[in-house]
Design a protein around this motif. Structure first.
Motif, PDB file in Angstrom:
ATOM      1  N   HIS A  42      11.812   4.726  12.282  1.00  0.00           N
ATOM      2  CA  HIS A  42      10.595   3.495  12.169  1.00  0.00           C
ATOM      3  C   HIS A  42      10.290   3.018  10.668  1.00  0.00           C
ATOM      4  N   GLU A  43      10.253   1.775  10.593  1.00  0.00           N
ATOM      5  CA  GLU A  43       9.800   1.059   9.394  1.00  0.00           C
ATOM      6  C   GLU A  43       8.548   0.836   9.401  1.00  0.00           C
ATOM      7  N   ARG A  44       7.663   1.097   8.397  1.00  0.00           N
ATOM      8  CA  ARG A  44       6.457   1.019   8.144  1.00  0.00           C
ATOM      9  C   ARG A  44       6.317  -0.604   7.292  1.00  0.00           C
ATOM     10  N   THR A  45       5.420  -1.428   7.726  1.00  0.00           N
ATOM     11  CA  THR A  45       5.313  -2.566   6.814  1.00  0.00           C
ATOM     12  C   THR A  45       3.985  -2.693   6.356  1.00  0.00           C
ATOM     13  N   ASP A  46       3.661  -2.694   5.105  1.00  0.00           N
ATOM     14  CA  ASP A  46       2.457  -2.902   4.404  1.00  0.00           C
ATOM     15  C   ASP A  46       2.053  -4.340   4.624  1.00  0.00           C
ATOM     16  N   PHE A  47       0.861  -4.723   5.184  1.00  0.00           N
ATOM     17  CA  PHE A  47       0.573  -6.120   4.983  1.00  0.00           C
ATOM     18  C   PHE A  47      -0.048  -6.607   3.837  1.00  0.00           C
ATOM     19  N   GLU A  48       0.064  -5.896   2.751  1.00  0.00           N
ATOM     20  CA  GLU A  48      -0.749  -6.356   1.595  1.00  0.00           C
ATOM     21  C   GLU A  48      -0.164  -7.654   1.163  1.00  0.00           C
ATOM     22  N   LEU A  49      -1.230  -8.267   0.317  1.00  0.00           N
ATOM     23  CA  LEU A  49      -0.698  -9.693  -0.242  1.00  0.00           C
ATOM     24  C   LEU A  49       0.317  -9.575  -1.318  1.00  0.00           C
ATOM     25  N   ALA A  50       1.360 -10.284  -1.337  1.00  0.00           N
ATOM     26  CA  ALA A  50       2.363 -10.245  -2.212  1.00  0.00           C
ATOM     27  C   ALA A  50       1.939 -11.560  -3.159  1.00  0.00           C
ATOM     28  N   TYR A  51       2.172 -11.170  -4.403  1.00  0.00           N
ATOM     29  CA  TYR A  51       1.849 -12.091  -5.446  1.00  0.00           C
ATOM     30  C   TYR A  51       3.214 -12.557  -6.324  1.00  0.00           C
ATOM     31  N   GLU A  52       3.400 -13.659  -6.739  1.00  0.00           N
ATOM     32  CA  GLU A  52       4.684 -14.162  -7.624  1.00  0.00           C
ATOM     33  C   GLU A  52       4.219 -14.054  -8.867  1.00  0.00           C
ATOM     34  N   ALA A  53       5.007 -13.976  -9.946  1.00  0.00           N
ATOM     35  CA  ALA A  53       4.957 -13.865 -11.326  1.00  0.00           C
ATOM     36  C   ALA A  53       4.375 -15.302 -11.477  1.00  0.00           C
ATOM     37  N   GLY A  54       3.510 -15.192 -12.522  1.00  0.00           N
ATOM     38  CA  GLY A  54       2.712 -16.564 -12.965  1.00  0.00           C
ATOM     39  C   GLY A  54       1.828 -17.350 -11.865  1.00  0.00           C
ATOM     40  N   GLU A  55       1.454 -16.695 -10.819  1.00  0.00           N
ATOM     41  CA  GLU A  55       0.468 -16.836 -10.087  1.00  0.00           C
ATOM     42  C   GLU A  55      -1.028 -16.607 -10.708  1.00  0.00           C
ATOM     43  N   LEU A  56      -1.854 -17.405 -10.500  1.00  0.00           N
ATOM     44  CA  LEU A  56      -3.331 -17.353 -10.775  1.00  0.00           C
ATOM     45  C   LEU A  56      -4.112 -16.461  -9.654  1.00  0.00           C
ATOM     46  N   ALA A  57      -4.872 -15.349 -10.325  1.00  0.00           N
ATOM     47  CA  ALA A  57      -5.433 -14.550  -9.112  1.00  0.00           C
ATOM     48  C   ALA A  57      -6.837 -14.134  -9.825  1.00  0.00           C
TER      49      ALA A  57
END
Length: 135
Positions: A42-57
């Protein structure tokens, strides 16, 4: 003569997907019922937010003067362990320059301590610990 079975009829009519499942890793393999997952695969997927390089947070201050407050940062890229991000805290004099971390790169910040920059920027005026200045 022989009457064709439901699988042959479906194949002739182009409806094979309605009666059989194709193995995505080997399209020549057909299953007549939904294949069950092999144990331990089985595959576990974490639904955490993904960020991209350069993204403002924004990152939460975990200790020191501004504990619990959020300051602006920029995502530099994934951290050295899964679920962490390398960030650059934007220049600010708030919270004692974020305890000296303002305008510095900080590695391996957990995703739970980050949030996407959103509507909080739409507050009128500038806000500090004492309250908001409405201009």
């Amino acid at each position: 003569g022989d009457t064709p079975g439901p699988l042959t009829q479906a194949a002739e009519q182009g409806n094979l997907n309605n009666v059989a499942y194709v193995d995505p890793s080997d399209p020549s393999v057909l299953y007549l019922s939904q294949p069950a997952a092999a144990p331990g695969t089985h595959e576990r997927t974490d639904f955490e937010l993904a960020y991209e390089a350069g993204e403002l947070a924004e990152v939460v201050i975990l200790e020191g003067v501004g504990t619990g407050n959020w300051v602006k940062c920029q995502i530099l890229g994934p951290g050295s362990t899964p679920g962490t991000w390398n960030i650059h805290i934007e220049p600010t004099t708030d919270y004692n320059s974020v305890d000296g971390f303002a305008d510095k790169d900080v590695p391996d910040i957990k995703a739970e301590h980050l949030r996407k920059r959103g509507r909080s920027d739409e507050r009128p005026g500038s806000c500090t610990v004492q309250g908001c200045m409405i201009s």
